[in-house]
Design a protein around this motif. Structure first.
Motif, PDB file in Angstrom:
ATOM      1  N   LYS A  75     -10.944 -58.022  61.050  1.00  0.00           N
ATOM      2  CA  LYS A  75     -11.879 -58.390  62.129  1.00  0.00           C
ATOM      3  C   LYS A  75     -12.665 -59.662  61.806  1.00  0.00           C
ATOM      4  N   SER A  76     -12.665 -60.101  60.572  1.00  0.00           N
ATOM      5  CA  SER A  76     -13.434 -61.290  60.203  1.00  0.00           C
ATOM      6  C   SER A  76     -12.715 -62.589  60.580  1.00  0.00           C
ATOM      7  N   LEU A  77     -11.439 -62.497  60.972  1.00  0.00           N
ATOM      8  CA  LEU A  77     -10.679 -63.700  61.306  1.00  0.00           C
ATOM      9  C   LEU A  77     -11.014 -64.198  62.704  1.00  0.00           C
ATOM     10  N   ASP A  78     -10.995 -65.496  62.870  1.00  0.00           N
ATOM     11  CA  ASP A  78     -11.148 -66.140  64.174  1.00  0.00           C
ATOM     12  C   ASP A  78     -10.027 -65.653  65.091  1.00  0.00           C
ATOM     13  N   ILE A 118      -6.510 -67.167  64.862  1.00  0.00           N
ATOM     14  CA  ILE A 118      -5.737 -66.942  63.640  1.00  0.00           C
ATOM     15  C   ILE A 118      -5.137 -65.549  63.704  1.00  0.00           C
ATOM     16  N   LYS A 119      -3.827 -65.483  63.573  1.00  0.00           N
ATOM     17  CA  LYS A 119      -3.127 -64.217  63.731  1.00  0.00           C
ATOM     18  C   LYS A 119      -2.318 -63.876  62.483  1.00  0.00           C
ATOM     19  N   PRO A 120      -2.687 -62.801  61.796  1.00  0.00           N
ATOM     20  CA  PRO A 120      -1.889 -62.365  60.653  1.00  0.00           C
ATOM     21  C   PRO A 120      -0.508 -61.876  61.123  1.00  0.00           C
ATOM     22  N   TRP A 162       2.955 -58.421  64.404  1.00  0.00           N
ATOM     23  CA  TRP A 162       1.630 -58.989  64.527  1.00  0.00           C
ATOM     24  C   TRP A 162       0.743 -57.982  65.232  1.00  0.00           C
ATOM     25  N   ASN A 163      -0.530 -58.290  65.333  1.00  0.00           N
ATOM     26  CA  ASN A 163      -1.480 -57.365  65.927  1.00  0.00           C
ATOM     27  C   ASN A 163      -2.268 -58.085  67.028  1.00  0.00           C
ATOM     28  N   VAL A 164      -1.552 -58.604  68.016  1.00  0.00           N
ATOM     29  CA  VAL A 164      -2.169 -59.316  69.139  1.00  0.00           C
ATOM     30  C   VAL A 164      -2.055 -58.420  70.358  1.00  0.00           C
ATOM     31  N   TRP A 165      -3.184 -58.060  70.943  1.00  0.00           N
ATOM     32  CA  TRP A 165      -3.171 -57.138  72.067  1.00  0.00           C
ATOM     33  C   TRP A 165      -2.878 -57.843  73.391  1.00  0.00           C
ATOM     34  N   ASP A 166      -3.202 -59.117  73.531  1.00  0.00           N
ATOM     35  CA  ASP A 166      -3.038 -59.827  74.792  1.00  0.00           C
ATOM     36  C   ASP A 166      -1.557 -59.866  75.206  1.00  0.00           C
TER      37      ASP A 166
END
Length: 193
Positions: free
Chosen positions: A56-59, A62-64, A79-83
């Protein structure tokens, strides 16, 4: 002993796991088209730390990510992008740049949600997003998907979201769970920006 070894090796599931299945590409070609930084190659085993995917600290820009070595004809990118729109664009981008089939899948039965985006050589075949009995996106008419829906209707069943998802997933590609059967799997983890 054999049972405990198998249990130890079940490190990944297709449930609650936003992943892209990429056909006929190499790990190096995938990494080449992505803007990556802070990459690190690790062995994927029971000591692997998943926490970085949901840092949660990442901008927000920036996507791990995690990229696994190829198994048979498939690579898996997590990845963990919800959009959903961003995920659709990533699927299309990967498919076009790699000139191949790229399928994104996500299912979470605990929140009654499933999503997929299917692309081939940059062309959108289908995109679908259903959550809590609401269809939020249903785009394109993909032959395999239509056949699955018709089969379910012919059996007198409603188009139960989980049935559609699993039928489509298992017909299109090998499950990411194949990684559980492999030994010494390497994963590249890093940041997409």
């Amino acid at each position: 002993m054999l049972g405990s070894e198998n249990k130890k090796r079940n490190l990944i599931s297709s449930l609650v796991n936003q992943h892209f299945c990429i056909e006929h590409a190499t790990k190096s070609s995938i990494l080449e088209i992505l803007k990556t930084s802070n990459t690190e190659i690790l062995e994927f085993d029971e000591r692997f730390n998943w926490d970085f995917l949901s840092d949660k600290s990442l901008d927000n820009n920036i996507k791990p990510f995690m990229l696994f070595d190829k198994i048979n004809e498939w690579n898996y990118l997590i990845w963990n992008v919800w959009d959903f729109e961003e995920t659709k664009q990533m699927t299309l981008f990967l498919s076009k740049e790699l000139n191949t089939k790229v399928y994104y899948f996500f299912i979470d039965p605990w929140i009654a949600t499933c999503r997929w985006v299917l692309a081939d050589k940059g062309k959108l075949l289908s995109s679908y997003y259903e959550s809590h009995d609401k269809i939020l996106n249903d785009e394109c008419d993909f032959e395999i998907e239509t056949a699955i829906r018709n089969k379910l209707k012919d059996q007198g069943e409603d188009e139960f979201w989980e049935d559609k998802f699993w039928e489509l997933y298992t017909q299109l590609c090998q499950s990411i769970e194949i990684l559980n059967k492999e030994q010494n799997i390497l994963v590249t983890k890093g940041i997409l920006s």
